[in-house]
Design a protein around this motif. Structure first.
Motif, PDB file in Angstrom:
ATOM      1  N   TRP A  30       0.776  -1.555   0.069  1.00 39.14           N
ATOM      2  CA  TRP A  30       0.157   0.023   0.105  1.00 39.14           C
ATOM      3  C   TRP A  30       0.631   0.931   0.131  1.00 39.14           C
ATOM      4  N   ARG A  31       1.661   0.796   0.929  1.00 33.46           N
ATOM      5  CA  ARG A  31       2.592   2.269   0.739  1.00 33.46           C
ATOM      6  C   ARG A  31       4.242   1.533   0.640  1.00 33.46           C
ATOM      7  N   VAL A  32       5.136   2.545   0.064  1.00 30.36           N
ATOM      8  CA  VAL A  32       6.596   1.345  -0.321  1.00 30.36           C
ATOM      9  C   VAL A  32       8.109   2.911  -0.182  1.00 30.36           C
ATOM     10  N   SER A  33       8.830   1.979   0.393  1.00 28.87           N
ATOM     11  CA  SER A  33      10.220   3.197   0.162  1.00 28.87           C
ATOM     12  C   SER A  33      10.949   2.362   0.449  1.00 28.87           C
ATOM     13  N   GLN A  34      12.073   3.004  -0.720  1.00 33.75           N
ATOM     14  CA  GLN A  34      13.486   2.188  -0.357  1.00 33.75           C
ATOM     15  C   GLN A  34      14.521   2.770   0.203  1.00 33.75           C
ATOM     16  N   VAL A  35      14.937   2.172   0.555  1.00 31.62           N
ATOM     17  CA  VAL A  35      16.363   2.921   1.147  1.00 31.62           C
ATOM     18  C   VAL A  35      17.899   2.197   0.178  1.00 31.62           C
ATOM     19  N   GLY A  36      18.852   3.010  -0.053  1.00 28.21           N
ATOM     20  CA  GLY A  36      20.273   2.780  -0.413  1.00 28.21           C
ATOM     21  C   GLY A  36      19.952   2.409  -1.487  1.00 28.21           C
ATOM     22  N   GLY A  37      21.585   1.637  -2.611  1.00 30.16           N
ATOM     23  CA  GLY A  37      20.882   1.522  -3.837  1.00 30.16           C
ATOM     24  C   GLY A  37      21.189   3.134  -4.808  1.00 30.16           C
ATOM     25  N   GLN A  38      21.392   4.337  -4.072  1.00 32.80           N
ATOM     26  CA  GLN A  38      20.942   5.560  -5.107  1.00 32.80           C
ATOM     27  C   GLN A  38      21.796   6.025  -6.000  1.00 32.80           C
ATOM     28  N   GLY A  39      22.307   5.823  -6.578  1.00 28.61           N
ATOM     29  CA  GLY A  39      22.674   6.628  -7.800  1.00 28.61           C
ATOM     30  C   GLY A  39      23.616   5.053  -8.625  1.00 28.61           C
ATOM     31  N   GLY A  40      23.178   3.462  -8.557  1.00 26.60           N
ATOM     32  CA  GLY A  40      23.644   3.240  -9.257  1.00 26.60           C
ATOM     33  C   GLY A  40      24.821   2.543  -9.111  1.00 26.60           C
ATOM     34  N   SER A  41      25.114   2.249  -7.431  1.00 24.04           N
ATOM     35  CA  SER A  41      25.489   2.111  -6.126  1.00 24.04           C
ATOM     36  C   SER A  41      25.405   0.600  -6.028  1.00 24.04           C
ATOM     37  N   PHE A  42      26.260  -0.041  -6.597  1.00 24.73           N
ATOM     38  CA  PHE A  42      26.826  -1.273  -5.848  1.00 24.73           C
ATOM     39  C   PHE A  42      27.177  -2.279  -4.750  1.00 24.73           C
ATOM     40  N   ILE A  43      27.618  -0.721  -4.173  1.00 24.97           N
ATOM     41  CA  ILE A  43      28.371  -0.905  -3.048  1.00 24.97           C
ATOM     42  C   ILE A  43      27.312  -1.127  -1.691  1.00 24.97           C
ATOM     43  N   ILE A  44      26.344  -0.307  -1.843  1.00 26.35           N
ATOM     44  CA  ILE A  44      25.385  -0.298  -0.303  1.00 26.35           C
ATOM     45  C   ILE A  44      23.905  -0.867  -1.178  1.00 26.35           C
ATOM     46  N   LYS A  45      23.738  -1.905   0.001  1.00 25.86           N
ATOM     47  CA  LYS A  45      22.698  -2.996   0.205  1.00 25.86           C
ATOM     48  C   LYS A  45      20.853  -1.878  -0.341  1.00 25.86           C
ATOM     49  N   VAL A  46      20.472  -2.629  -0.705  1.00 27.33           N
ATOM     50  CA  VAL A  46      19.493  -2.056  -1.066  1.00 27.33           C
ATOM     51  C   VAL A  46      18.139  -2.836  -0.128  1.00 27.33           C
ATOM     52  N   SER A  47      16.958  -2.016   0.612  1.00 27.56           N
ATOM     53  CA  SER A  47      16.218  -2.346   1.069  1.00 27.56           C
ATOM     54  C   SER A  47      14.566  -1.815   0.869  1.00 27.56           C
ATOM     55  N   TRP A  48      13.815  -2.292   1.179  1.00 30.96           N
ATOM     56  CA  TRP A  48      12.319  -1.359   1.187  1.00 30.96           C
ATOM     57  C   TRP A  48      11.849  -1.819   1.688  1.00 30.96           C
ATOM     58  N   TYR A  49      10.477  -0.942   2.243  1.00 31.45           N
ATOM     59  CA  TYR A  49       9.848  -1.234   3.189  1.00 31.45           C
ATOM     60  C   TYR A  49       8.642  -0.535   2.450  1.00 31.45           C
ATOM     61  N   TRP A  50       7.594  -1.469   3.225  1.00 28.48           N
ATOM     62  CA  TRP A  50       6.479  -1.455   2.923  1.00 28.48           C
ATOM     63  C   TRP A  50       5.153  -1.809   3.511  1.00 28.48           C
ATOM     64  N   SER A  51       3.803  -1.230   3.400  1.00 31.35           N
ATOM     65  CA  SER A  51       2.852  -1.338   4.473  1.00 31.35           C
ATOM     66  C   SER A  51       2.012  -1.579   3.721  1.00 31.35           C
ATOM     67  N   ASN A  52       1.351  -2.428   4.712  1.00 32.65           N
ATOM     68  CA  ASN A  52      -0.148  -2.674   4.028  1.00 32.65           C
ATOM     69  C   ASN A  52      -1.249  -2.819   5.652  1.00 32.65           C
ATOM     70  N   LEU A  53      -2.846  -3.171   5.259  1.00 31.23           N
ATOM     71  CA  LEU A  53      -3.564  -2.720   6.389  1.00 31.23           C
ATOM     72  C   LEU A  53      -3.297  -3.113   7.510  1.00 31.23           C
ATOM     73  N   TRP A  54      -2.450  -4.432   6.693  1.00 24.85           N
ATOM     74  CA  TRP A  54      -2.533  -5.453   8.263  1.00 24.85           C
ATOM     75  C   TRP A  54      -0.847  -5.594   8.913  1.00 24.85           C
ATOM     76  N   LYS A  55      -0.030  -5.113   8.394  1.00 27.12           N
ATOM     77  CA  LYS A  55       1.241  -5.001   8.930  1.00 27.12           C
ATOM     78  C   LYS A  55       1.694  -4.598   8.432  1.00 27.12           C
ATOM     79  N   ASP A  56       3.426  -4.241   8.977  1.00 26.43           N
ATOM     80  CA  ASP A  56       4.819  -3.254   8.139  1.00 26.43           C
ATOM     81  C   ASP A  56       5.161  -4.323   8.096  1.00 26.43           C
ATOM     82  N   CYS A  57       6.236  -4.605   6.782  1.00 28.27           N
ATOM     83  CA  CYS A  57       7.569  -5.566   5.906  1.00 28.27           C
ATOM     84  C   CYS A  57       8.460  -5.032   5.426  1.00 28.27           C
TER      85      CYS A  57
END
Length: 258
Positions: A30-57
Motif C-alpha cells: 500500500w505504501r513503499v519506501s526504498q533505502v540505499g542503492g541511489q545513483g546506481g551504487s552496487f556497494i550499498i545494499k538496497v532495502s524496501w520497506y512497505w506496509s499494508n492494512l495488516w502489517k509492516d514489512c
C-alpha cells in the motif's frame, strides 16, 4: 431488449469494481519506501520497506522479507483503522447492492412485476453510490496521510518517506467502475426517479396527469354523500342513482294523473 443489455453490462462493471476493492484489502505494498542503492551504487545494499492494512514489512536485496503484524487493534494508527472500517462498511453495503440489482434486473424471473423490479434496481443504485463513496473516502484518507508525510518539510530524522503502491490505484479504478455501473443502472430506471407526466387540456387550462391515471375518465373519483343526492362513484367503480332521481315518478305514472 436495450434495457436488458444495459443492466447486464452495469452488473458486470459494478461487480468488477467491487472485486477490485475487495482484492486491495488483501494486497501488499500500500505504501513503499526504498533505502540505499541511489545513483546506481552496487556497494550499498538496497532495502524496501512497505506496509499494508495488516502489517509492516521490509525486504532486502536477497528477497528476504521480514514482517511485523499489527498485534492489537488499539496499537494501529488511527487512519489505518479508519481505512479498514470504511472498506468493510463499503463491502457490506455492496452485498445488498448486488443482491437488489440482481433481483431487479429485467433478465431475471424473480422480484415481482416490472415496477417492483425497477424499485429494487433503484435501491441497488443507491447502495452502490453509498458504498462507492465509502471506498473512495478510505483511499483518499490513506493517500492524504502518505502524501502529508512525504512532502512534510520538518520530518524527523530517520523517518521514511513512502510512495503510493499499486493497491491504491487499483482501488481508485474499482471506485470508478462502481460509479459507472451505478449510472448504467440508473439510466434504465429513470422512470422511477422522475415519472413521466402528460399534459392535457381541461376547460382551456393545462393539467398534469400522472402515468398511473392515464386511460381513465376525467370524472374518476369519489363524491361525498349528501342528503339530497346520496353518493356517487364514477370511473371504474359502480354508480348509485341519486335519491332525487329515484323519487321522480316515471312518465307513465304522470300521464295517469292527466
Amino acid at each position: 431488449m436495450k434495457k436488458r443489455f444495459i443492466q447486464i453490462f452495469g452488473f458486470l462493471i459494478s461487480s468488477l469494481g467491487w472485486v477490485f476493492v475487495l482484492c486491495t484489502m488483501a494486497m501488499d505494498y500500500w505504501r513503499v519506501s526504498q533505502v540505499g542503492g541511489q545513483g546506481g551504487s552496487f556497494i550499498i545494499k538496497v532495502s524496501w520497506y512497505w506496509s499494508n492494512l495488516w502489517k509492516d514489512c521490509s525486504t532486502d536485496s536477497k528477497s528476504i522479507t521480514t514482517c511485523k503484524d499489527y498485534a492489537v487493534l488499539w496499537d494501529v494508527s488511527y487512519y489505518v483503522q479508519a481505512v479498514r472500517g470504511l472498506l468493510m462498511c463499503s463491502l457490506t453495503i455492496a452485498f445488498f447492492a448486488v443482491v437488489c440489482c440482481f433481483i431487479g434486473m429485467e433478465c431475471t424471473y424473480i422480484g415481482g412485476a416490472e415496477p417492483t423490479k425497477d424499485k429494487l434496481v433503484f435501491s441497488g443504485v443507491v447502495f452502490h453510490f453509498v458504498g462507492g463513496v465509502s471506498s473512495l473516502a478510505a483511499y483518499c484518507l490513506y493517500i492524504n496521510r502518505v502524501a502529508r508525510a512525504a512532502f512534510a518539510s520538518n520530518m524527523p530524522a530517520g523517518q521514511l518517506r513512502y510512495d503510493l503502491g499499486p493497491p491504491i490505484f487499483m482501488g481508485l479504478v474499482g471506485c470508478f467502475l462502481i460509479f459507472f455501473g451505478a449510472v448504467l443502472y440508473a439510466v434504465t430506471v429513470i422512470s422511477v426517479i422522475s415519472p413521466d407526466r402528460k399534459v392535457i387540456q381541461v376547460y382551456g387550462g393545462p393539467t398534469y396527469m400522472p402515468s398511473a391515471y392515464r386511460g381513465t375518465s376525467m370524472n374518476t373519483g369519489y363524491y361525498e354523500r349528501t342528503r339530497l343526492y346520496g353518493s356517487y362513484v364514477s370511473g371504474r367503480a359502480s354508480s348509485k342513482i341519486s335519491r332525487l332521481s329515484q323519487a321522480t315518478p316515471r312518465l307513465s305514472e304522470r300521464d295517469a294523473f292527466v
